[in-house]
Scaffold this motif. Structure first.
Motif, PDB file in Angstrom:
ATOM      1  N   TYR A 415     -25.371  45.128  11.207  1.00  0.00           N
ATOM      2  CA  TYR A 415     -23.826  45.967  11.082  1.00  0.00           C
ATOM      3  C   TYR A 415     -23.909  47.112   9.835  1.00  0.00           C
ATOM      4  N   GLY A 416     -23.311  48.239  10.159  1.00  0.00           N
ATOM      5  CA  GLY A 416     -23.371  49.303   9.172  1.00  0.00           C
ATOM      6  C   GLY A 416     -24.700  50.174   9.434  1.00  0.00           C
ATOM      7  N   GLU A 417     -25.640  49.944  10.071  1.00  0.00           N
ATOM      8  CA  GLU A 417     -27.135  50.678  10.004  1.00  0.00           C
ATOM      9  C   GLU A 417     -26.872  51.621  11.277  1.00  0.00           C
ATOM     10  N   LEU A 418     -27.772  52.517  11.122  1.00  0.00           N
ATOM     11  CA  LEU A 418     -28.156  53.953  12.047  1.00  0.00           C
ATOM     12  C   LEU A 418     -29.147  53.260  12.711  1.00  0.00           C
ATOM     13  N   VAL A 419     -29.286  53.144  14.155  1.00  0.00           N
ATOM     14  CA  VAL A 419     -30.272  52.734  14.574  1.00  0.00           C
ATOM     15  C   VAL A 419     -30.680  53.583  15.965  1.00  0.00           C
ATOM     16  N   PRO A 420     -32.044  53.773  16.365  1.00  0.00           N
ATOM     17  CA  PRO A 420     -32.007  54.333  17.470  1.00  0.00           C
ATOM     18  C   PRO A 420     -32.077  53.368  18.723  1.00  0.00           C
ATOM     19  N   VAL A 421     -31.415  53.877  19.856  1.00  0.00           N
ATOM     20  CA  VAL A 421     -31.196  53.071  20.715  1.00  0.00           C
ATOM     21  C   VAL A 421     -31.542  53.747  22.178  1.00  0.00           C
ATOM     22  N   ARG A 422     -32.396  53.317  23.125  1.00  0.00           N
ATOM     23  CA  ARG A 422     -32.626  53.966  24.307  1.00  0.00           C
ATOM     24  C   ARG A 422     -31.716  53.492  25.389  1.00  0.00           C
ATOM     25  N   ILE A 423     -31.025  54.616  25.993  1.00  0.00           N
ATOM     26  CA  ILE A 423     -29.909  54.038  26.966  1.00  0.00           C
ATOM     27  C   ILE A 423     -30.527  53.592  28.283  1.00  0.00           C
ATOM     28  N   THR A 424     -30.247  52.384  28.765  1.00  0.00           N
ATOM     29  CA  THR A 424     -30.645  51.968  30.004  1.00  0.00           C
ATOM     30  C   THR A 424     -29.839  51.952  31.252  1.00  0.00           C
ATOM     31  N   GLN A 425     -28.488  52.117  30.748  1.00  0.00           N
ATOM     32  CA  GLN A 425     -27.472  52.056  31.914  1.00  0.00           C
ATOM     33  C   GLN A 425     -26.130  52.721  31.529  1.00  0.00           C
ATOM     34  N   ALA A 426     -25.757  53.710  32.425  1.00  0.00           N
ATOM     35  CA  ALA A 426     -24.169  54.447  32.060  1.00  0.00           C
ATOM     36  C   ALA A 426     -23.127  53.440  32.883  1.00  0.00           C
ATOM     37  N   MET A 427     -22.261  53.174  32.113  1.00  0.00           N
ATOM     38  CA  MET A 427     -21.060  52.756  32.800  1.00  0.00           C
ATOM     39  C   MET A 427     -20.134  53.822  32.762  1.00  0.00           C
ATOM     40  N   PRO A 428     -18.880  53.671  33.507  1.00  0.00           N
ATOM     41  CA  PRO A 428     -17.918  54.677  33.490  1.00  0.00           C
ATOM     42  C   PRO A 428     -17.568  55.086  32.003  1.00  0.00           C
ATOM     43  N   HIS A 429     -17.105  54.202  31.297  1.00  0.00           N
ATOM     44  CA  HIS A 429     -16.613  54.271  29.831  1.00  0.00           C
ATOM     45  C   HIS A 429     -17.462  53.858  28.608  1.00  0.00           C
ATOM     46  N   SER A 430     -18.717  53.519  28.864  1.00  0.00           N
ATOM     47  CA  SER A 430     -19.479  53.096  27.908  1.00  0.00           C
ATOM     48  C   SER A 430     -21.103  53.265  28.372  1.00  0.00           C
ATOM     49  N   LEU A 431     -21.908  53.097  27.391  1.00  0.00           N
ATOM     50  CA  LEU A 431     -23.493  52.986  27.600  1.00  0.00           C
ATOM     51  C   LEU A 431     -23.952  51.477  27.489  1.00  0.00           C
ATOM     52  N   ARG A 432     -25.075  51.218  27.946  1.00  0.00           N
ATOM     53  CA  ARG A 432     -25.804  50.209  27.470  1.00  0.00           C
ATOM     54  C   ARG A 432     -27.212  50.536  27.300  1.00  0.00           C
TER      55      ARG A 432
END
Ligand code: SAH
Ligand code: F3S
Length: 436
Positions: A415-432
């Motif tokens: 919580y509160g951290e900046l982290v690198p995230v690899r996007i695995t799946q695009a949803m209509p209104h968000s990303l996973r």
């Protein structure tokens, strides 16, 4: 201690104002309660931008009538934009109300409540007043992202809009008072600030010496602890090359811009008094995209403005597709008191507005899905702000371009951290994604 129940409608600036009012009344020994039935004072902070926003307030006031019968000492106040716009009409239509005050009078809320108690009759306070920076605020449990009002009002007088009447002329806060507020936020642990103004990129024009938003963003960038800077809402007329460069060059400034278009038809834009043409707007977008490659763009649109034809509407659709907004907000035109467009003779039937809105949102969803899909496989910086609503084992956060991302955080407390995230799946209104 007396108890205050606050109900807030409308924009981020209203959220900000409500926190200030709670802070001020805290000094007068009022504590917040989320139960209206145990309150001694109920304040409704209102929005007047569209008729629906006002209707919500009146129906809420209707619901509060019963409470007043049970507790005759209860004071009910209406503050904010609708108070400023409707003034005495609120007292006429909702006699349950004891106090009506606009945002200029906000800093005197304690005194106004005392006056109601003393005089035992409704108090109305909607005069103009010099701008003051209110420093007292609530302490919130979630200390991560904060709004900071940097200027009030708007001088643009778009023919559909009540803001110049409800929030008054453009007035900027001094840079030093803003920076002091943000330093305080950083000390409390806040990581992201959004600088707020109805016309935020006109910031500083009215100050002596004159200041501008680009310089303000550079100064905020120096504040240790703050990691992300956003601002809203910008007007195309005041979008300068200096601000575009700040978006590119200031490390903490997020590569994201909300730039209301309202309509893609020159004829409608002129009747709206927006001060730009379709060609000029597109020129700005091109310059932005060249200056800040990959910048995320969002916008506001109005459908069914008086006199809007199918051809005008198609011009808007075409422009939305051309720009390829990452997200957008679209509204049916709503007739507002005191605004010139309310008197235009060629009002558009509600059924046409509804149909155009549906069509526009379909177009917008398709673009958003396409844009999100293009991010699959990419690594993005995410500010972690909680857990996923659907699956509490997953973390949630936002990218710099303000997209929501849910991801597997491997069970870590981030919580509160900046982290690198690899996007695995695009949803209509968000990303996973997954922690990279
Ligand atoms: N600069 C402002 C804009 C004010 S209102 C800001 O800070 O956002 C936000 C949006 O509401 C506008 O961009 C416009 O799209 C919409 N809006 C304003 N007046 C409206 C009206 N009369 N009917 C429908 N939508 C309206
Ligand atoms: Fe409203 Fe136009 Fe100002 S939309 S807030 S009058 S720029």
């Amino acid at each position: 201690m007396a108890k205050l129940h606050l109900i807030t409608y409308g924009c981020q600036m209203n959220e900000y104002d409500s926190e200030r009012v709670a802070g001020l009344l805290g000094r007068e020994r009022y504590e917040l309660t989320d139960r209206e039935d145990e309150a001694d004072l109920i304040l409704i902070n209102t929005c007047a931008i569209r008729e629906k926003a006002e209707e919500k307030v009146f129906s809420r006031l209707g619901q509060l009538k019963g409470l007043k019968q049970k507790n005759p000492g209860l004071i009910i106040g209406v503050m904010g934009c609708m108070a400023q716009l409707q003034q005495r009409d609120i007292l006429k239509r909702a006699p349950v109300v004891d106090l009506v005050f606009g945002s200029p009078a906000m800093s005197r809320v304690g005194e106004l409540v005392e006056r109601v108690k003393r005089e035992r009759r409704p108090v109305l306070e909607t005069g103009e007043h010099p701008l003051t920076k209110i420093t007292s605020t609530l302490s919130r449990p979630d200390r991560l992202k904060a709004f900071v009002t940097v200027m009030e009002g708007c001088d643009k007088y778009c023919t559909f809009c009540v803001v110049p009447y409800t929030r008054g002329r453009e007035r900027s806060h001094a840079p030093e008072s803003i920076l002091e507020e943000i330093r305080g936020l950083a000390q409390q642990g806040y990581r992201e600030v959004t600088l707020l103004g109805q016309n935020v990129n006109a910031y500083g024009k009215d100050l002596t010496p004159a200041a501008d938003l680009a310089a303000l963003i550079e100064s905020v960038n120096q504040i240790e602890g703050i990691e992300r800077i956003r601002f809203t809402t910008s007007n195309p007329v005041n979008l300068t090359r200096r601000l575009m460069r700040a978006l590119r060059d200031v490390p903490k400034a997020c590569e994201y811009l909300h730039l209301p278009l309202q309509s893609g038809s020159d004829r409608v834009l002129a009747r709206m008094n927006r001060g730009y043409t379709r060609a000029r707007y597109l020129e700005l977008i091109q310059e932005l995209q060249e200056t800040v490659p990959g910048i995320a763009l969002s916008t506001d649109l109005i459908v069914g403005f008086p006199g809007e034809t199918e051809a005008d509407f198609e011009a808007t659709v075409e422009m939305v597709e051309g720009v390829g907004y990452d997200s957008l907000f679209a509204f049916r035109y709503s007739r507002r008191p005191r605004t010139p467009a309310a008197e235009f003779p060629d009002q558009v039937p509600e059924a046409d507005k509804a149909r155009r809105l549906t069509r526009l949102l379909e177009v917008a969803n398709a673009i958003q899905a396409r844009k999100n899909a293009a991010l699959e496989g990419r690594e993005m910086e995410v500010l972690v702000d909680g857990v996923s609503k659907k699956d509490p084992r997953e973390l949630a956060g936002r990218t710099r371009c303000n997209r929501a991302v849910n991801f597997d955080g491997g069970g870590r407390q981030l919580y509160g951290e900046l982290v690198p995230v690899r996007i695995t799946q695009a949803m209509p209104h968000s990303l996973r994604g997954a922690l990279a």
